[in-house]
Design a protein around this motif. Structure first.
Motif, PDB file in Angstrom:
ATOM      1  N   ILE A 186       0.900  -1.233   0.091  1.00 50.84           N
ATOM      2  CA  ILE A 186       0.035   0.088  -0.015  1.00 50.84           C
ATOM      3  C   ILE A 186       0.950   1.154   0.052  1.00 50.84           C
ATOM      4  O   ILE A 186       1.928   1.421   0.997  1.00 50.84           O
ATOM      5  CB  ILE A 186      -1.043   0.185   1.293  1.00 50.84           C
ATOM      6  CG1 ILE A 186      -1.973  -1.243   1.373  1.00 50.84           C
ATOM      7  CG2 ILE A 186      -1.800   1.462   1.275  1.00 50.84           C
ATOM      8  CD1 ILE A 186      -2.656  -1.174   2.344  1.00 50.84           C
ATOM      9  N   GLY A 187       0.606   2.175  -0.829  1.00 52.49           N
ATOM     10  CA  GLY A 187       1.480   3.438  -1.151  1.00 52.49           C
ATOM     11  C   GLY A 187       2.355   3.302  -1.939  1.00 52.49           C
ATOM     12  O   GLY A 187       2.951   4.343  -2.471  1.00 52.49           O
ATOM     13  N   GLN A 188       2.930   2.136  -2.413  1.00 56.07           N
ATOM     14  CA  GLN A 188       3.834   1.803  -3.223  1.00 56.07           C
ATOM     15  C   GLN A 188       3.579   2.193  -4.920  1.00 56.07           C
ATOM     16  O   GLN A 188       2.279   1.638  -5.088  1.00 56.07           O
ATOM     17  CB  GLN A 188       4.535   0.491  -3.140  1.00 56.07           C
ATOM     18  CG  GLN A 188       5.644   0.457  -4.427  1.00 56.07           C
ATOM     19  CD  GLN A 188       6.368  -1.443  -4.261  1.00 56.07           C
ATOM     20  OE1 GLN A 188       5.797  -2.007  -3.262  1.00 56.07           O
ATOM     21  NE2 GLN A 188       7.105  -1.597  -5.152  1.00 56.07           N
TER      22      GLN A 188
ATOM     23  N   GLU B 134      -5.802   0.538  -2.390  1.00 56.17           N
ATOM     24  CA  GLU B 134      -5.699   1.429  -1.363  1.00 56.17           C
ATOM     25  C   GLU B 134      -5.065   2.805  -1.605  1.00 56.17           C
ATOM     26  O   GLU B 134      -5.359   3.590  -0.996  1.00 56.17           O
ATOM     27  CB  GLU B 134      -5.355   0.784  -0.163  1.00 56.17           C
ATOM     28  CG  GLU B 134      -6.190  -0.499   0.551  1.00 56.17           C
ATOM     29  CD  GLU B 134      -5.691  -1.888  -0.373  1.00 56.17           C
ATOM     30  OE1 GLU B 134      -6.272  -2.653   0.396  1.00 56.17           O
ATOM     31  OE2 GLU B 134      -5.148  -1.866  -1.036  1.00 56.17           O
ATOM     32  N   THR B 135      -4.138   2.550  -2.417  1.00 50.57           N
ATOM     33  CA  THR B 135      -3.091   3.591  -3.051  1.00 50.57           C
ATOM     34  C   THR B 135      -4.188   4.666  -3.700  1.00 50.57           C
ATOM     35  O   THR B 135      -3.785   5.909  -3.625  1.00 50.57           O
ATOM     36  CB  THR B 135      -1.998   3.173  -3.756  1.00 50.57           C
ATOM     37  OG1 THR B 135      -1.285   2.111  -2.774  1.00 50.57           O
ATOM     38  CG2 THR B 135      -1.242   4.139  -3.950  1.00 50.57           C
TER      39      THR B 135
ATOM     40  N   GLN C  38      -6.899   6.411  -1.521  1.00 53.20           N
ATOM     41  CA  GLN C  38      -6.604   7.590  -0.622  1.00 53.20           C
ATOM     42  C   GLN C  38      -7.025   8.718  -1.014  1.00 53.20           C
ATOM     43  O   GLN C  38      -7.162  10.012  -0.279  1.00 53.20           O
ATOM     44  CB  GLN C  38      -4.829   7.704  -0.446  1.00 53.20           C
ATOM     45  CG  GLN C  38      -4.387   8.085  -1.704  1.00 53.20           C
ATOM     46  CD  GLN C  38      -2.696   8.286  -1.601  1.00 53.20           C
ATOM     47  OE1 GLN C  38      -2.249   9.133  -0.932  1.00 53.20           O
ATOM     48  NE2 GLN C  38      -2.104   7.490  -2.421  1.00 53.20           N
TER      49      GLN C  38
ATOM     50  N   PHE D 196       0.396   9.679  -6.283  1.00 52.44           N
ATOM     51  CA  PHE D 196      -0.056   8.508  -5.210  1.00 52.44           C
ATOM     52  C   PHE D 196       0.986   8.322  -4.064  1.00 52.44           C
ATOM     53  O   PHE D 196       0.385   7.881  -3.151  1.00 52.44           O
ATOM     54  CB  PHE D 196       0.198   7.209  -6.246  1.00 52.44           C
ATOM     55  CG  PHE D 196      -0.952   7.162  -7.229  1.00 52.44           C
ATOM     56  CD1 PHE D 196      -2.231   6.994  -6.624  1.00 52.44           C
ATOM     57  CD2 PHE D 196      -0.781   6.797  -8.486  1.00 52.44           C
ATOM     58  CE1 PHE D 196      -3.154   6.780  -7.717  1.00 52.44           C
ATOM     59  CE2 PHE D 196      -1.771   6.592  -9.212  1.00 52.44           C
ATOM     60  CZ  PHE D 196      -2.974   6.484  -8.707  1.00 52.44           C
ATOM     61  N   ASN D 197       2.224   9.077  -4.235  1.00 49.70           N
ATOM     62  CA  ASN D 197       3.188   8.894  -3.235  1.00 49.70           C
ATOM     63  C   ASN D 197       3.967  10.191  -3.034  1.00 49.70           C
ATOM     64  O   ASN D 197       5.245  10.212  -3.445  1.00 49.70           O
ATOM     65  CB  ASN D 197       3.756   7.581  -3.310  1.00 49.70           C
ATOM     66  CG  ASN D 197       4.806   7.319  -2.052  1.00 49.70           C
ATOM     67  OD1 ASN D 197       5.097   8.148  -1.269  1.00 49.70           O
ATOM     68  ND2 ASN D 197       5.304   6.289  -1.809  1.00 49.70           N
TER      69      ASN D 197
ATOM     70  N   ASP E  29       5.570  11.654  -0.806  1.00 46.53           N
ATOM     71  CA  ASP E  29       6.791  11.559   0.141  1.00 46.53           C
ATOM     72  C   ASP E  29       7.822  10.847  -0.680  1.00 46.53           C
ATOM     73  O   ASP E  29       9.023  11.418  -0.402  1.00 46.53           O
ATOM     74  CB  ASP E  29       6.365  10.559   1.318  1.00 46.53           C
ATOM     75  CG  ASP E  29       5.415  11.290   2.181  1.00 46.53           C
ATOM     76  OD1 ASP E  29       5.097  12.377   2.423  1.00 46.53           O
ATOM     77  OD2 ASP E  29       4.786  10.564   3.082  1.00 46.53           O
TER      78      ASP E  29
END
Length: 320
Positions: free
Chosen positions: A119-121, A193-194, A197, A234-235, A237
């Motif tokens: 998730i998040g990748q 889930e990504t 968000q 999507f990410n 960070d």
């Protein structure tokens, strides 16, 4: 002008009746006239959207959903996310009809790598490295002969700068990033889930502002910038460099991608867009001129250990 407008709350077509909702894995294919037989073994896992002439529609075993020829692959991917927000697959792999000029893995290898995503990748694939984008006032296309194919086409010019689009519709923040990293060709995989968000309304607004109205064009300038914004969306960070000094202390992140602030820069004046090779467990030589792709590609693979120092390889790829 090749323009065609429609409302995102009024789909043009009935959803592909053979699509499996809430599947474990799905391949979303942005198709125009490419031969997608390289996906035949995985046809039951494909959700194909075609924007080309009827004579170039995919043959069985593929079924497909026709869309107007607007917005490049970015419109296709957002259309899918909006219309399947509530019944997405656990993992979705987004591809274009041809990928062998950007990826040298088989579909089986891409699937395995995609299913391993956390998730998040944002899962991307060799052989192209992640690239650096910082042209916030607009790409000076005339300085990049390697992109002349796109800059010479009739284009729907954006009403605002890339920075304004990024701030309003991607980050929803007034912060000004130094740069973002992106995957050339917009070939990537993410878990639901990504995607989720962000709300469905977020993607509906993005679809409308990037690809409808004045941007409902076969080659909207927004399409080139959306390609550069997916990973940051999507990410942030990992893929948004907010300050010039915000550079990772390591060369590669845990996913094997060039780490934050270390992304490849396409040199101004380049006549050919070769990008840079990404080093993973193996590196292949993509059959770019053969028409082969995916499972059918014949790609000699070389162990990483035999290729020499990573920095030497990156510098060589920049000079090719």
């Amino acid at each position: 002008m090749h323009r065609q407008s429609y409302r995102p709350d009024r789909p043009l077509v009935v959803v592909n009746p053979t699509r499996v909702a809430n599947a474990e894995f799905e391949i979303v294919v942005a198709h125009y006239n490419e031969d997608i037989s390289w996906l035949a073994k995985h046809s039951s896992e494909c959700c194909v959207y075609t924007k080309g002439p009827a004579k170039n529609s995919p043959d069985p075993p593929f079924t497909f959903t026709p869309l107007p020829n607007i917005g490049r692959e970015g419109h296709t991917f957002l259309y899918h996310i909006v219309n399947h927000y509530d019944d997405q697959a656990d993992v979705t792999l987004f591809v274009q009809g041809r990928i062998d000029d950007h990826v040298d893995l088989s579909v089986d290898e891409m699937k395995a790598k995609s299913l391993a995503a956390s998730i998040g990748q944002v899962c991307t694939f060799p052989f192209r490295e992640l690239e650096h984008f910082d042209h916030w006032e607009g790409i000076p296309w005339e300085e990049y002969p390697c992109w002349q194919r796109w800059s010479s086409m009739e284009t729907a010019k954006m009403k605002e700068t890339p920075l304004q689009y990024f701030q309003k519709y991607i980050s929803e923040s007034e912060r000004i990033p130094a740069a973002v990293g992106f995957a050339p060709g917009a070939i990537f995989a993410v878990r639901k889930e990504t995607i989720q968000q962000h709300s469905k309304a977020y993607f509906e607004r993005l679809l409308e502002k990037m690809f409808l109205g004045d941007m409902a064009h076969v080659n909207p300038e927004t399409g080139h910038y959306m390609e550069r914004f997916w990973l940051a969306m999507f990410n942030p960070d990992e893929y948004v460099q907010w300050e010039i000094s915000d550079v990772s202390t390591i060369k590669r992140n845990k996913d094997g991608q060039l780490a934050k602030g270390r992304w490849y820069h396409t040199p101004m004046g380049s006549a050919v867009d070769l990008g840079a090779l990404r080093r993973g467990e193996v590196i292949g030589s993509p059959a770019i001129d053969s028409g082969a792709s995916g499972d059918t590609a014949s790609s000699p693979q070389t162990p990483l250990s035999s290729l020499g120092d990573e920095d030497d390889l990156l510098e060589k790829s920049k000079g090719d």
